[in-house]
Write a protein that holds these residues in place. Structure first.
Motif, mmCIF file in Angstrom:
data_model
loop_
_atom_site.group_PDB
_atom_site.id
_atom_site.type_symbol
_atom_site.label_atom_id
_atom_site.label_comp_id
_atom_site.label_asym_id
_atom_site.label_seq_id
_atom_site.Cartn_x
_atom_site.Cartn_y
_atom_site.Cartn_z
ATOM 1 N N LEU A 210 26.091 19.803 14.025
ATOM 2 C CA LEU A 210 25.660 20.582 15.187
ATOM 3 C C LEU A 210 26.150 22.014 15.039
ATOM 4 C CD1 LEU A 210 28.324 21.080 17.301
ATOM 5 C CD2 LEU A 210 28.080 18.607 17.431
ATOM 6 N N LYS A 211 25.613 22.883 15.887
ATOM 7 C CA LYS A 211 26.147 24.219 16.091
ATOM 8 C C LYS A 211 26.416 24.385 17.578
ATOM 9 C CE LYS A 211 24.307 26.806 12.167
ATOM 10 N NZ LYS A 211 23.589 28.041 11.756
ATOM 11 N N PHE A 212 27.401 25.217 17.892
ATOM 12 C CA PHE A 212 27.705 25.455 19.309
ATOM 13 C C PHE A 212 28.113 26.902 19.488
ATOM 14 C CE2 PHE A 212 31.933 24.823 17.653
ATOM 15 C CZ PHE A 212 32.741 25.630 18.440
ATOM 16 N N LYS A 213 27.923 27.377 20.740
ATOM 17 C CA LYS A 213 28.497 28.655 21.126
ATOM 18 C C LYS A 213 28.861 28.606 22.597
ATOM 19 C CE LYS A 213 24.551 31.669 22.333
ATOM 20 N NZ LYS A 213 23.935 32.976 22.038
ATOM 21 N N THR A 214 29.933 29.283 22.933
ATOM 22 C CA THR A 214 30.457 29.247 24.297
ATOM 23 C C THR A 214 31.411 30.408 24.490
ATOM 24 O OG1 THR A 214 31.662 27.897 25.910
ATOM 25 C CG2 THR A 214 32.383 27.761 23.622
ATOM 26 N N ARG A 215 31.680 30.727 25.747
ATOM 27 C CA ARG A 215 32.765 31.658 26.028
ATOM 28 C C ARG A 215 33.893 30.981 26.782
ATOM 29 N NH1 ARG A 215 30.671 36.092 30.437
ATOM 30 N NH2 ARG A 215 30.448 34.741 32.245
ATOM 31 N N GLN A 216 33.770 29.668 26.943
ATOM 32 C CA GLN A 216 34.856 28.877 27.527
ATOM 33 C C GLN A 216 35.740 28.356 26.388
ATOM 34 O OE1 GLN A 216 35.272 28.688 30.852
ATOM 35 N NE2 GLN A 216 33.446 29.978 31.029
ATOM 36 N N SER A 217 37.031 28.364 26.595
ATOM 37 C CA SER A 217 37.951 28.018 25.509
ATOM 38 C C SER A 217 38.161 26.523 25.354
ATOM 39 C CB SER A 217 39.308 28.692 25.742
ATOM 40 O OG SER A 217 39.892 28.238 26.955
ATOM 41 N N SER A 218 37.691 25.704 26.312
ATOM 42 C CA SER A 218 37.952 24.272 26.246
ATOM 43 C C SER A 218 36.715 23.493 26.685
ATOM 44 C CB SER A 218 39.144 23.886 27.139
ATOM 45 O OG SER A 218 40.326 24.546 26.717
ATOM 46 N N GLY A 219 36.576 22.271 26.164
ATOM 47 C CA GLY A 219 35.477 21.396 26.564
ATOM 48 C C GLY A 219 35.206 20.331 25.513
ATOM 49 N N ILE A 220 34.730 19.148 25.982
ATOM 50 C CA ILE A 220 34.400 18.033 25.097
ATOM 51 C C ILE A 220 33.009 18.253 24.500
ATOM 52 C CG2 ILE A 220 33.919 15.560 24.982
ATOM 53 C CD1 ILE A 220 36.796 15.920 25.385
ATOM 54 N N LEU A 221 32.892 18.206 23.183
ATOM 55 C CA LEU A 221 31.595 18.322 22.526
ATOM 56 C C LEU A 221 30.965 16.969 22.288
ATOM 57 C CD1 LEU A 221 32.858 21.200 21.934
ATOM 58 C CD2 LEU A 221 31.367 21.236 19.936
ATOM 59 N N LEU A 222 31.774 15.975 21.863
ATOM 60 C CA LEU A 222 31.234 14.632 21.672
ATOM 61 C C LEU A 222 32.361 13.620 21.799
ATOM 62 C CD1 LEU A 222 31.914 13.287 18.588
ATOM 63 C CD2 LEU A 222 30.466 15.192 17.915
ATOM 64 N N HIS A 223 31.936 12.388 22.127
ATOM 65 C CA HIS A 223 32.925 11.328 22.301
ATOM 66 C C HIS A 223 32.267 9.988 22.019
ATOM 67 C CE1 HIS A 223 36.279 9.036 24.003
ATOM 68 N NE2 HIS A 223 35.376 8.321 24.668
ATOM 69 N N GLU A 270 31.330 33.438 21.913
ATOM 70 C CA GLU A 270 29.915 33.533 22.246
ATOM 71 C C GLU A 270 29.045 33.747 21.011
ATOM 72 O OE1 GLU A 270 28.943 35.464 26.216
ATOM 73 O OE2 GLU A 270 30.869 36.418 25.771
ATOM 74 N N HIS A 271 29.507 33.208 19.897
ATOM 75 C CA HIS A 271 28.719 33.206 18.674
ATOM 76 C C HIS A 271 28.604 31.780 18.166
ATOM 77 C CE1 HIS A 271 28.346 37.552 18.096
ATOM 78 N NE2 HIS A 271 29.587 37.655 18.549
ATOM 79 N N TRP A 272 27.573 31.542 17.322
ATOM 80 C CA TRP A 272 27.314 30.193 16.843
ATOM 81 C C TRP A 272 28.328 29.797 15.769
ATOM 82 C CZ3 TRP A 272 24.328 27.143 19.522
ATOM 83 C CH2 TRP A 272 23.272 27.675 20.262
ATOM 84 N N HIS A 273 28.776 28.541 15.883
ATOM 85 C CA HIS A 273 29.688 27.962 14.898
ATOM 86 C C HIS A 273 29.158 26.591 14.495
ATOM 87 C CE1 HIS A 273 32.719 31.080 15.549
ATOM 88 N NE2 HIS A 273 32.429 30.968 16.847
#
Length: 1311
Positions: A210-223, A270-273
């Motif tokens: 996957l790729k993700f981008k956010t400006r929040q420093s925390s959060g669950i991506l998958l579980h 806020e960039h794709w990783h």
């Protein structure tokens, strides 16, 4: 079968990794179409233009429209050229040109990219390289391929340097292809749950990309979870991705059952990783962007047997086994695949396998913030304030690595004061000043220089002021103001302009380096784009619309567990407690072998050795036994006697041995050694090692690679013969091992295992103690290795055109080269390795100069060490050069180390592709003439001797070591050459040991003496008038000069220290007078009175150790006491000492012809300790106490060998060099000294140097005492057993009771 299965799984894992990595990265084949040439002019924009004909629309590659390219109005570092590709594209390369037919071109530039035209990100070519090389003229095209490629809609070129005789001018092209993208947006409360059929589950692997981008420093991506708390969770925590793996294995401690793998940093930008998670049974690969973490589960736990559902963006339903606090993801995911299934496509099509919870959208239209980067200490941003208001209100967010920096400052209206808000030691500090009042400070927050975004709110109204950090009420700081304030005209953020000194600003001397965003003044948001365009405020050295922060500790260049810390511009490594030193903790503190310690002059003791130097293996603690041969001893946890009963084939007895070093460390030690061995002693009663009928093994042992061995001793594998079988000394000749005779009484086999490839012994298994009255016991000795193959590995270079070549050196990020050299030549290249442009070279540049030169892409660098004395003196000199991303260094011998810092943000990788040349160069010029030895690259030794055997002009080996190491032979010892090293001949020294530094001391009791005869036949009786016989010896033992040394400790007077007599009634006596003063009496003419010299330095009968040295040259005598007091005297009695007869220490009953004082002292003799006694080449104590000494020594009374006189020992104290070494004492812990100068029993056993009469006596006594002790224990504990009982079993029980008090290497006796 198990190894084959494991190898197959690993192969499948690697194949799956390659396949899914290709999917995740996108297909870059044939992705090189020009993208800019077909775009309309409106797609190009710029910061400014020199004229309409120099506008950005004319910046297409190879076009001559307009003025032939873009040029800005002003050529400075704030200009940029931008291109809008219309949609996100995959960009694989860029190309640049200068302005057509002009002198305008750019020599270097930065490349930035963005999805929205806001919040730009800078492209990095390498770990620390930001800039791209530009043009050298107006028309040539410079291409650069992007590795890796980027996905972006907007590209921006920022000129960094240009032709100094022209101005900025550019024409550009971008290459790539269309980019396919599926997106999903989570609002922090939503998630997706994917349920799959069990039949569709791939049982061998799980792959998630996957790729993700956010400006929040925390959060669950998958579980995903399973039974008993087993789960796999990917979570963003403080801008880092953590893959949490819980095996749910109840057999493991909770700390081992859960593993957290952490990668990435600053991922809330806020960039794709990109993320790739690959699971193959117990193996896990975790990749974030370009960094990969490999992991294998403990205990064989698999992460594939989980439930058939996986959630994205959060934990659906709260999770039945989740006990840790968690937060849903707020941001966008792109191209989300699970085992090839497009999860976003399934979600958009509302497939039944997907459950959508909460508000999920399939686009990524998130609001963009505009950050600003403060690049250096001169950066500042000046913004207008809310002049005239009676309140102050400023909010912003910042992130930085620096512990200190100015954030905000202003002056209030009407001279009512001002404030300075800044970071100090990672804390937010507000300094408030008002006229007539002392300065007031407010502190809030802590560790705010962690690279995370932190919010700051400052407000003041009336007489109340508050500062809040991260919206945390608990972090708010309050202060009461004594005067009304009026808001100032200007707020300065990040620093102050140079011309602000007259404005009343008194900010700290350091500026802020970091990023700011979301700035508000007076409740109004600041438009930073207007600032960039010059419509609002002013600034200097800023990068607007981009946060240029980078994590210099990712990846960490700190090696061997060093802890990385950083500031905005650099990083540093804390090497404490790692065993390594240097800018990146690359260099080991310790020598690579005991042999290396020995040839630094160290004595026996415990040392840390690092067998692979700067390699991945850490240091290990070993015992170094410095005898004539250097032995390394590595202990394990099973050195005690192990008793075995009731074992059989179904229930075997197995003992596992854990060493003080890891198996990898042990293997490195063994590989370096010339010879290794391990002693295994079996004691058996009706217990066999193998069956006599068919040779079926009943006992065996496992080696270092976990292979099983059934051979014993020095026999070949599978021979199944013990030492007695090979030597034909078994108690019963038809058996090859004593134990195989299956006797009812105790027998034993002592076995020495010496095949290096099979050592060390890691396990012993015994199966034949299950029969009635069957019993066994065994002991395994330490692993013993001698010598060091690499330390003396050398080659002689005989012609300037000769060299050795090896494969190219691989040391991209850190490299060290170490070796010894000796030569008589004035110059020559030691080693050289070339790349396309990179290289490194070490050479003797001049007789007194060694030079280290290299290039990693930043231009040639050179470091030189100069010596006050020439290096071409035909002695060994040690060279060590190191180059890492922080610095390069060069050290030769003990001269001061020279270092050179690496350029900031320069190339860091040393890329070499040619062969490594040793002793010469690729051009066969400036070759080295001389010897090289112990050449090591990054801790790995090169076999110079093996390569030299097949190379013309180069010979293996290099003679002549005494010129360099002869100084290690002390106290009159003579250096003798060996093919691989030196030996110290202590024949004519009063000392012994490998370096003639071990004192030989003796304790004299009253009436005792040692008499050393200078003639073998002097024990015959000669009358005083036997002048003919005296004349016989005059020619042989007549001296006109001699040197005498001795050390003593006593409390009695008068005392005779030394008496030398002759057949002519000439003598020398050294005595302590009644008052304790030293007296020396020379009588070199029988017809004259003796010369008497009194040395009233002090009372020397004070129980302290004193040293006396007498040096006579004919009539001149020099006397030195305690190495400080010196005196010169002249003899009047003669210059020759004729016909020497004997030397006496201690009591003399009738000193013929001696003066009364000498007779009186001789009658009292000597009581105390004497050591280091030497008269010329005669060492009487050594001859008396060492086995094999001359037969000309006579001992009368009680003279006992003792430890060093300096130790304050008395009679009966053990002699470390002559008897078993029993005690230890703490010592220094630096690399040159042993951690414990421990006297160990291994010393005598390993070295085999048992050469003292008293040693034999003490050994026999110890054995007798041992037997008596065992028999006493037998009578005490087993008194009710008849004497016909099993004596061997009783002895074994005794052994188990007392073995802890006995030295571990003593033999076990059974009676």
């Amino acid at each position: 079968m198990a190894p084959l299965t494991g190898a197959l799984f690993k192969m499948l894992f690697l194949l799956s990794t390659q396949n899914w990595s290709t999917v995740a990265a996108g297909n870059t084949y044939n992705c090189d179409e020009p993208l800019a040439s077909a775009l309309p002019q409106a797609s190009f924009s710029s910061s400014s233009e020199l004229s309409r004909s120099h506008g950005p629309g004319f910046a297409r590659l190879n076009r001559r429209d307009g003025a032939g390219g873009w040029s800005p109005l002003v050529s400075n570092r704030y200009q940029w050229l931008q291109i809008d590709l219309g949609e996100r594209m995959e960009v694989t390369a860029v190309a640049t040109q200068g302005g057509y037919g002009s002198s305008n071109w750019v020599t270097s530039y930065l490349l930035m990219f963005s999805d929205s035209g806001r919040n730009w990100k800078q492209y990095r070519r390498e770990e620390s390289i930001w800039g791209f090389p530009g043009n050298t003229n107006a028309d040539s095209v410079v291409h650069y391929r992007l590795q890796p490629p980027i996905e972006a809609r907007f590209l921006r070129f920022l000129p960094g340097a240009w032709n100094p005789k022209g101005r900025i001018g550019m024409r550009i092209e971008v290459y790539g292809c269309a980019y396919r993208s599926e997106m999903v947006n989570f609002d922090g409360k939503s998630s997706l749950l994917y349920t799959f059929n069990q039949t569709s589950l791939n049982p061998t692997k799980d792959v998630i990309s996957l790729k993700f981008k956010t400006r929040q420093s925390s959060g669950i991506l998958l579980h995903r979870e399973g039974q008993n708390g087993k789960h796999v969770t990917l979570e963003l925590v403080e801008g880092k991705l953590i893959l949490s793996l819980n095996s749910g294995d109840a057999r493991l401690p909770s700390t081992d059952a859960r593993t957290d793998l952490t990668l990435g940093s600053l991922l809330d930008d806020e960039h794709w990783h990109s993320v790739l998670v690959e699971v193959l049974d117990t193996h896990v690969n975790f990749t974030v962007d370009r960094h990969t973490h490999h992991f294998q589960a403990k205990g064989g736990s698999s992460y594939l047997d989980l439930d058939h559902e996986i959630s994205f963006g959060g934990i659906a339903g709260g999770g039945k086994s989740v006990v840790f606090p968690h937060k849903n993801f707020h941001g966008c995911l792109e191209n989300l695949f699970y085992n090839g299934v497009d999860i976003i496509d399934f979600s958009k099509k509302h497939k039944p396998q997907i459950l959508i919870m909460g508000n999920v959208s399939f686009s990524c239209l998130q609001p963009q913030t505009v950050p600003v980067t403060f690049l250096n200490s001169r950066s500042y941003l000046a913004l207008p304030g809310t002049s005239g208001e009676d309140r102050v209100s400023v909010t912003f967010q910042f992130r930085t690595w620096n512990r200190a920096g100015l954030l905000l400052t202003t002056q209030f209206q009407h001279g009512s004061g001002g404030f300075i808000l800044g970071l100090n030691d990672g804390k937010l500090t507000l300094n408030l000043s008002q006229p007539g009042q002392s300065s007031r400070n407010i502190t809030a927050g802590d560790r705010l220089n962690d690279g995370q975004w932190h919010s700051v709110s400052l407000s003041a109204k009336g007489n109340h002021l508050s500062v809040m950090v991260d919206d945390d009420i608990a972090s708010a700081a309050h202060s009461l103001l004594l005067r009304q304030i009026d808001s100032g005209d200007t707020y300065y953020l990040g620093g102050c302009p140079d011309n602000s000194s007259g404005s009343g600003l008194h900010g700290p001397p350091w500026g802020f380096q970091g990023c700011l965003r979301l700035i508000s003044i007076g409740d109004r948001a600041v438009d930073l784009i207007s600032v960039q365009q010059g419509a609002l405020g002013s600034f200097s050295d800023l990068q607007i619309d981009a946060c240029g922060i980078t994590d210099r500790c990712l990846p960490s260049y700190c090696e061997h567990g060093g802890e990385c810390s950083q500031s905005w511009n650099t990083f540093s490594c804390d090497c404490a407690d790692t065993g390594y030193v240097g800018a990146t903790c690359h260099s080991s503190l310790y020598k690579q072998s005991c042999e290396a310690y020995k040839h630094k002059g160290n004595s026996s003791g415990l040392y840390y050795i690092d067998s692979d130097g700067s390699g991945p293996l850490g240091p290990s603690l070993v015992y170094c036994n410095m005898t004539d041969t250097t032995w390394t001893s590595i202990q394990h946890n099973g050195s005690h006697l192990t008793r075995v009963k009731s074992s059989n084939g179904e229930n075997p007895h197995a003992t596992f041995f854990k060493y003080t070093a890891s198996l990898d460390q042990l293997q490195a030690i063994i590989n370096h050694a010339e010879h290794c061995q391990q002693e295994l002693a079996f004691h058996c009663k009706k217990s066999r090692l193998s069956t006599h009928v068919d040779g079926t093994p009943l006992s065996w042992w496992l080696g270092g690679t976990n292979e099983t061995h059934t051979y014993w001793g020095g026999s070949l594998p599978d021979a199944q013969k013990c030492t007695c079988g090979l030597e034909g000394t078994c108690t019963e000749s038809r058996y090859y091992c004593n134990c195989d005779a299956d006797r009812s009484e105790w027998t034993s086999d002592t076995i020495v295992l010496s095949r290096k490839e099979h050592l060390p012994v890691t396990q012993v298994v015994m199966t034949d103690t299950g029969r009635p009255h069957s019993e066994a016991a065994y002991t395994l000795g330490p692993l013993l290795c001698r010598g060091d193959n690499s330390f003396w590995n050398s080659a002689s270079f005989n012609t300037e055109t000769s060299y050795l070549h090896f494969p190219a050196f691989r040391g991209e990020l850190s490299a060290d080269v170490a070796f010894f050299f000796k030569t008589t030549a004035s110059s020559g290249v030691f080693v050289e390795n070339l790349g396309i442009t990179d290289f490194f070279r070490l050479e003797l540049h001049a007789p007194a100069e060694v030079t280290f030169s290299f290039d990693v892409g930043n231009g040639p660098c050179e470091i030189t060490v100069q010596s006050p004395t020439p290096f071409n003196d035909n002695r060994w000199h040690h060279v060590r050069a190191e180059r890492n991303v922080k610095e390069a260094s060069l050290q030769v011998d003990q001269l001061p180390q020279r270092t050179q810092a690496a350029p900031p943000d320069g190339h860091v990788r040393l890329q070499l592709n040619s062969q490594l040349f040793v002793g010469g160069t690729a051009t066969r010029q400036r070759g080295f003439l001389g010897c090289l030895r112990s050449l090591q690259l990054n801790g790995m030794a090169l076999d110079l001797e093996e390569r030299a055997t097949m190379t013309p002009g180069v010979e293996p080996g290099c003679p002549g070591h005494c010129s360099s190491y002869g100084h290690l032979c002390r106290n009159g010892g003579r250096c003798r050459e060996k093919p691989r090293g030196i030996a110290c001949d202590c024949t004519f020294s009063a000392y012994t040991g490998p370096f003639c530094s071990d004192e030989i001391s003796a304790y004299f009791r009253t009436g005792s003496s040692v008499i050393y005869s200078f003639q073998e036949h002097s024990n015959y009786s000669f009358s005083k008038n036997s002048s003919s016989l005296a004349a016989l010896f005059r020619e042989e033992v007549t001296l006109n000069r001699e040197m005498i040394t001795l050390s003593f400790r006593t409390t009695g007077t008068p005392r005779l220290l030394l008496y030398v007599s002759s057949f002519y009634e000439e003598y020398l006596s050294v005595i302590l007078a009644q008052n304790g003063s030293l007296q020396i009496r020379y009588k070199l003419d029988r017809h004259q009175q003796p010369d008497v010299f009194n040395f009233d330095f002090k009372n020397m009968a004070d129980g302290q150790l004193h040293h006396v040295k007498i040096n006579r040259d004919e009539a001149v005598v020099f006397v030195e006491v305690n190495q400080s007091a010196r005196r010169r005297v002249i003899l009047s009695s003669g210059t020759e000492f004729n016909a020497l007869k004997s030397l006496t220490l201690g009591t003399i009953l009738d000193p013929s012809g001696a003066d009364p004082d000498t007779r009186r002292a001789g009658a009292h003799g000597f009581t105390g300790c004497l050591s280091a006694v030497r008269f010329g080449q005669a060492a009487p104590l050594k001859a008396a106490l060492l086995l094999g000494g001359p037969a000309r020594v006579t001992i009368r009374g009680h003279v006992a060998a003792t430890a060093r006189c300096a130790a304050g020992t008395g009679p009966g104290s053990p002699v470390p060099e002559l008897t078993r070494r029993l005690a230890g004492r703490s010592g220094p812990t630096d690399e040159g000294e042993p951690l414990v100068n421990a006297d160990r029993s291994d010393s005598a056993v390993i070295g085999g140097v048992i050469a003292v009469v008293i040693f034999i006596f003490l050994c026999i006594t110890a054995i007798a005492i041992r037997i008596c002790q065992q028999r006493w224990l037998y009578q005490k504990n087993e008194s009710d057993i008849s004497k016909k009982g099993d004596d061997a079993e009783t002895a074994l029980k005794s052994e188990l009771n007392v073995q802890n008090a006995v030295s571990e290497s003593q033999k076990e006796y059974f009676f």
